[in-house]
Each structure stands twice: as C-alpha cells, then as structure tokens.
Design an enzyme around this catalytic site. Structure first.
Site, mmCIF file in Angstrom:
data_model
loop_
_atom_site.group_PDB
_atom_site.id
_atom_site.type_symbol
_atom_site.label_atom_id
_atom_site.label_comp_id
_atom_site.label_asym_id
_atom_site.label_seq_id
_atom_site.Cartn_x
_atom_site.Cartn_y
_atom_site.Cartn_z
ATOM 1 N N ARG A 14 -82.120 119.440 104.914
ATOM 2 C CA ARG A 14 -83.704 120.119 105.048
ATOM 3 C C ARG A 14 -83.493 120.579 106.382
ATOM 4 O O ARG A 14 -82.696 120.133 107.260
ATOM 5 C CB ARG A 14 -84.718 119.222 104.667
ATOM 6 C CG ARG A 14 -84.740 118.127 105.785
ATOM 7 C CD ARG A 14 -85.578 118.204 106.947
ATOM 8 N NE ARG A 14 -85.673 116.931 107.864
ATOM 9 C CZ ARG A 14 -84.904 116.979 108.785
ATOM 10 N NH1 ARG A 14 -84.076 118.109 109.204
ATOM 11 N NH2 ARG A 14 -84.852 115.926 109.755
ATOM 12 N N GLU A 20 -92.502 118.315 114.561
ATOM 13 C CA GLU A 20 -91.465 117.405 114.980
ATOM 14 C C GLU A 20 -91.764 116.183 115.611
ATOM 15 O O GLU A 20 -92.592 116.383 116.591
ATOM 16 C CB GLU A 20 -90.354 118.258 115.747
ATOM 17 C CG GLU A 20 -89.049 117.782 115.658
ATOM 18 C CD GLU A 20 -88.430 118.127 114.331
ATOM 19 O OE1 GLU A 20 -88.491 117.281 113.390
ATOM 20 O OE2 GLU A 20 -88.043 119.399 113.968
ATOM 21 N N HIS A 21 -90.919 115.093 115.486
ATOM 22 C CA HIS A 21 -91.419 113.625 115.919
ATOM 23 C C HIS A 21 -92.925 113.563 115.730
ATOM 24 O O HIS A 21 -93.624 112.840 116.729
ATOM 25 C CB HIS A 21 -91.058 113.767 117.169
ATOM 26 C CG HIS A 21 -89.741 113.616 117.708
ATOM 27 N ND1 HIS A 21 -89.057 112.345 117.493
ATOM 28 C CD2 HIS A 21 -88.762 114.591 117.961
ATOM 29 C CE1 HIS A 21 -88.056 112.448 117.792
ATOM 30 N NE2 HIS A 21 -87.362 113.703 117.884
ATOM 31 N N ASP A 23 -93.852 112.854 112.144
ATOM 32 C CA ASP A 23 -94.010 111.958 110.717
ATOM 33 C C ASP A 23 -94.264 110.513 110.953
ATOM 34 O O ASP A 23 -95.101 110.030 110.166
ATOM 35 C CB ASP A 23 -92.998 112.366 109.845
ATOM 36 C CG ASP A 23 -91.623 112.027 110.387
ATOM 37 O OD1 ASP A 23 -91.297 111.499 111.480
ATOM 38 O OD2 ASP A 23 -90.587 111.638 109.564
ATOM 39 N N GLY A 112 -78.989 117.514 112.672
ATOM 40 C CA GLY A 112 -80.468 117.468 112.616
ATOM 41 C C GLY A 112 -80.897 118.111 111.219
ATOM 42 O O GLY A 112 -82.009 118.566 110.991
ATOM 43 N N SER A 115 -78.246 115.241 106.840
ATOM 44 C CA SER A 115 -77.402 114.632 106.004
ATOM 45 C C SER A 115 -77.338 113.242 105.434
ATOM 46 O O SER A 115 -77.087 112.538 104.401
ATOM 47 C CB SER A 115 -76.041 114.962 106.414
ATOM 48 O OG SER A 115 -75.879 114.335 107.643
ATOM 49 N N ASP A 159 -87.921 112.866 105.657
ATOM 50 C CA ASP A 159 -86.752 113.629 105.039
ATOM 51 C C ASP A 159 -86.611 113.313 103.783
ATOM 52 O O ASP A 159 -86.466 114.322 102.799
ATOM 53 C CB ASP A 159 -85.434 112.873 105.781
ATOM 54 C CG ASP A 159 -85.650 113.515 107.369
ATOM 55 O OD1 ASP A 159 -86.410 114.558 107.684
ATOM 56 O OD2 ASP A 159 -85.065 112.930 107.996
ATOM 57 N N LYS A 203 -77.338 109.861 114.562
ATOM 58 C CA LYS A 203 -78.550 108.750 114.523
ATOM 59 C C LYS A 203 -78.383 107.351 114.208
ATOM 60 O O LYS A 203 -78.949 106.339 114.492
ATOM 61 C CB LYS A 203 -79.887 109.294 113.621
ATOM 62 C CG LYS A 203 -80.764 110.069 114.561
ATOM 63 C CD LYS A 203 -82.329 110.113 114.416
ATOM 64 C CE LYS A 203 -82.840 109.858 113.190
ATOM 65 N NZ LYS A 203 -82.194 110.017 111.760
HETATM 66 P P1 NG1 Z 1 -83.324 113.754 111.585
HETATM 67 O O1 NG1 Z 1 -83.156 115.068 112.343
HETATM 68 O O2 NG1 Z 1 -82.619 113.580 110.305
HETATM 69 O O3 NG1 Z 1 -82.355 112.817 112.642
HETATM 70 C C1 NG1 Z 1 -85.410 112.207 112.295
HETATM 71 C C2 NG1 Z 1 -86.246 111.468 111.266
HETATM 72 C C3 NG1 Z 1 -87.585 112.164 110.623
HETATM 73 C C4 NG1 Z 1 -88.246 112.789 111.820
HETATM 74 C C5 NG1 Z 1 -87.380 113.564 112.725
HETATM 75 C C6 NG1 Z 1 -87.867 113.989 113.698
HETATM 76 C C7 NG1 Z 1 -84.945 109.944 109.771
HETATM 77 C C8 NG1 Z 1 -83.986 109.612 108.477
HETATM 78 N N1 NG1 Z 1 -85.280 110.979 110.022
HETATM 79 O O4 NG1 Z 1 -84.694 113.258 111.488
HETATM 80 O O5 NG1 Z 1 -88.192 111.254 109.921
HETATM 81 O O6 NG1 Z 1 -88.784 111.677 112.651
HETATM 82 O O7 NG1 Z 1 -86.150 112.878 113.212
HETATM 83 O O8 NG1 Z 1 -89.074 114.890 113.450
HETATM 84 O O9 NG1 Z 1 -85.230 108.958 110.431
#
Ligand code: NG1
Length: 385
Positions: A14, A20-21, A23, A112, A115, A159, A203
């Site tokens: 997605r 952003e940041h 949810d 980002g 995946s 996500d 992450k």
């Molecule tokens: P990504 O971009 O997949 O690291 C993470 C969090 C989201 C959201 C975004 C920032 C997970 C699985 N995903 O996404 O929930 O907080 O950062 O908007 O933790």
C-alpha cells in the site's frame, strides 16, 4: 475444520496518500493499495506445522507449529511476520492445521510500502483458506492489526485494513473504533509516483524503537493536553478533536513542553489534512491535493521529526520535476516518498528522478524498480484455489 485445500493468495502493498503517524492515535487515514504484492502458494497439511519457503534465496526457510504460544524466531527474522499471523489466528481458532507455503514478492522491503503487513495478511488468508475457515473482513483486519504487534512494533491498524479492504481504482478513508473504510475513486488523470530513497527503514530493526517512541510521545502529548483542558486523561484524540476547534486545540497544544507541542501539532494538523485531501480528490482538485502533500511532509519533517535527508531531497526533486506535491509515505526514517502529478507528466517526473537522484547515487536504471507509478489496486484475495 480440516480440509485439503491448496491455492495461491495475493496481498498487495500500500501507499499511504495522507494521514501519517496518526492511525495509532485512532484518527482517520487515506491510503490506497498498489499493484505490487506478496503472493503465497499454499497447501494444507494434516498436522499443525507451518513450513515456509521463499523464492528469494535471501530469506531462509522457516518452520513453526501452530501452538497457543508460538515462540518467535530471532528479532528481525522475516518468519516472525508469518508467526504473527499464526499466533493471531490460533487464539481465535484453536485447532487450526498448518500449511506448506511458498512466498514470492515484488514489493520492495523496508520501503514504507507495507511489505510486512502484506506478508501477515497473505499468511493469514492462506491458513484460513487451507482450513476452510472464513472470517468477516473487518474482524480479520482488527485481529491482524493487533496480531502484527507480535513482532514488537506498536503499530496502528492502517496497513492490514487497506491491504484487506482496498477497492480497485480507489483510495480509502479508514476510520477506527469502529473500523470503517470509505472509498473515493482516484481521478483518471492523476498519477501517484512512489520512489524509494534507497534508505532501508527496517521496522523489525533499528527503526522499531524510534517508531515506538513516536507512539508513546504522541500519546503523552494527548494526555497532557487533556489535563490542561480539564478533561479526563483518558480522552482520546478523536474525542479531543470534537471537544474544541482546531484553533483552540493548537493554541492549548502550543503551551506544552517543546517536543510534545510539536508532536501534538502534527497529529492535529495531519488529521485536518486527511479530510481536506479526501474532499480534494472527490473534486478532482489536483493542485489542492498537492499542497496538502507538501504541508504533510513539512509537518512530518519539522514537527514529527521522522524524515531523512534523502527523503527531503527526493521530495524536492519530484516537485522540481513538475509534481503538484510530494511527501514521505509510511513510517519514514528512510523508505519512500509519494508524489502526485498529472498523468501526462508522470514519465517526465520518473525520468528526472532517475537522472538527478538515482544515477548520481550509482543506482541507474532505478525508475521501474525503485520508482514507479502506483496503480490503485484491489485488496487481498485468493486468486487460485
Ligand atoms: P510502515 O510504513 O509499514 O512502516 C507504519 C505502521 C502504520 C502507520 C505508519 C505511519 C505497522 C505495521 N505499520 O507503517 O500503522 O503507523 O507506520 O503512518 O506498524
């Protein structure tokens, strides 16, 4: 419950367009699923083992058993995302049988584009399908959002929700508590360009701590602000936004100690931008959407402090190449940007990024691999039984 089903499941990545940041603050976000995906070919087993292989030789095979407490592999092991799916499902369906699973993906990792959640969702659908079990989509989204925290990230629910619930051709507003998805068609003449900064934002590795720190500090800012307004400390962000006007909230927020004031300002202004961006898309107002992307990036860079010099540079170059606006997408600290441009300019923007960003970094030929035009795609599905 046992069956002998095999099949192939596909779960898309997605791109978050805006929101952003926030949810994990319980506030709405506005992502879309993309055409790149994780696919798993699976075959039901008679026992409770999950045998996981990967077409990419960089990912070693992994095996675990669907028990009540599935022990994690070492931190950072990709197999933990599959275990996260197994652990979440087994709590709901205690007697699930395992699968043999072969994973392949054309989604860039740690870019980002989610995946990791795509793998969690694909695994969950494979296990459910192999067992002949179905779950209501909203319930599965919620279960897997909580389930992915198995890997140690205190993530929100964006996500898993968009990966399961996306509609082709649309972006979706996702609201939480209660969870709800509302699609808006992406205008035919718009193109969202996704471009990777070449900086891995892993992450499951170093980024986890800084990400989790942001979830804590935004929550602390919320608690301090509620106290300042004489509201219960349990007042949620959505409730705060209903309790006062944005101006009142921002003014009260500006009296918090430095870092908390900035974190709070990002959350509140980003929440406003989500509603405005959804309206701009519905009105096919490309310039307005672009301005909101720019404002979101500035807020993430200066107030939320999750950008990276390479992301800032990519955003700048995309704008100079003719994008209406651009910003980092996903958690940040590396990963990708998303830029909006008219369809007729997409090739030019990609060519400029290639010449001015990738080629000087020795990554010539990147456009296509690391930078591409994202197509608003449908959600995860079993594509072959
Ligand atoms: P990504 O971009 O997949 O690291 C993470 C969090 C989201 C959201 C975004 C920032 C997970 C699985 N995903 O996404 O929930 O907080 O950062 O908007 O933790």
């Amino acid at each position: 419950m046992a069956s002998t089903q095999m099949g192939v499941v596909r779960a898309p990545g997605r791109v978050n367009l805006i929101g952003e940041h926030i949810d994990y603050c319980g506030l709405p976000v506005f992502p879309m699923a993309i055409q790149r995906s994780v696919r798993i070919a699976f075959d039901a087993r008679a026992d409770r083992e999950v045998q996981l292989g990967n077409r990419d030789p960089g990912f070693a095979a992994s095996t675990f058993t669907l028990t009540q407490q599935i022990p994690p592999a070492r931190a950072g092991d990709w197999g933990n995302y599959a275990r996260a799916a197994g652990q979440a499902l087994i709590q709901r369906f205690p007697s699930l049988r395992g699968i043999d699973a072969l994973v392949e993906s054309d989604l860039p990792i740690a870019a980002g584009l989610s995946s990791s959640s795509a793998l969690v969702v694909a695994m969950a659908l494979a296990i459910l399908h192999a067992n002949g079990v179905t779950m209501a989509p909203l319930e599965l989204m919620d279960l897997l959002a909580r389930g992915e925290r198995y890997v140690g990230t205190a993530g929100g629910g964006m996500d898993q929700s968009i990966i399961l619930g996306a509609q082709a051709g649309c972006a979706s507003r996702i609201e939480f508590h209660p969870l709800r998805l509302t699609p808006t068609p992406v205008p035919a003449g718009w193109r969202f360009i996704v471009a990777w900064s070449l900086v891995h934002a892993e992450k499951s590795g170093a980024v986890q701590q800084v990400y989790n720190e942001r979830t804590r500090s935004s929550d602390e800012a919320r608690r301090l602000l509620a106290r300042r307004l004489g509201l219960p400390e349990s007042t949620t962000y959505p409730a705060l936004l209903e309790a006062g006007s944005v101006e009142e909230l921002l003014e009260a927020g500006s009296t918090l100690a430095g870092q908390f004031a900035r974190r709070f300002r990002h959350v509140v202004t980003e929440a406003m931008r989500v509603g405005q961006a959804e309206a701009a898309m519905a009105a096919a107002d490309l310039a307005a959407f672009g301005r909101l992307l720019d404002a979101s990036h500035a807020s993430l860079r200066d107030d939320y402090e999750v950008s990276h010099p390479e992301l800032d540079q990519l955003v700048e170059l995309a704008r100079e190449a003719g994008a209406a606006g651009a910003r980092l997408t996903g958690a940040g600290f590396g990963g990708s940007i998303v830029a909006l441009c008219p369809a007729g300019r997409a090739a030019e923007v990609l060519a400029e990024l290639e010449a001015r960003f990738y080629a000087p970094r020795g990554a010539a030929g990147a456009a296509g691999r690391y930078a591409f035009s994202a197509e608003p795609s449908g959600g995860a599905e079993v594509i072959r039984a």
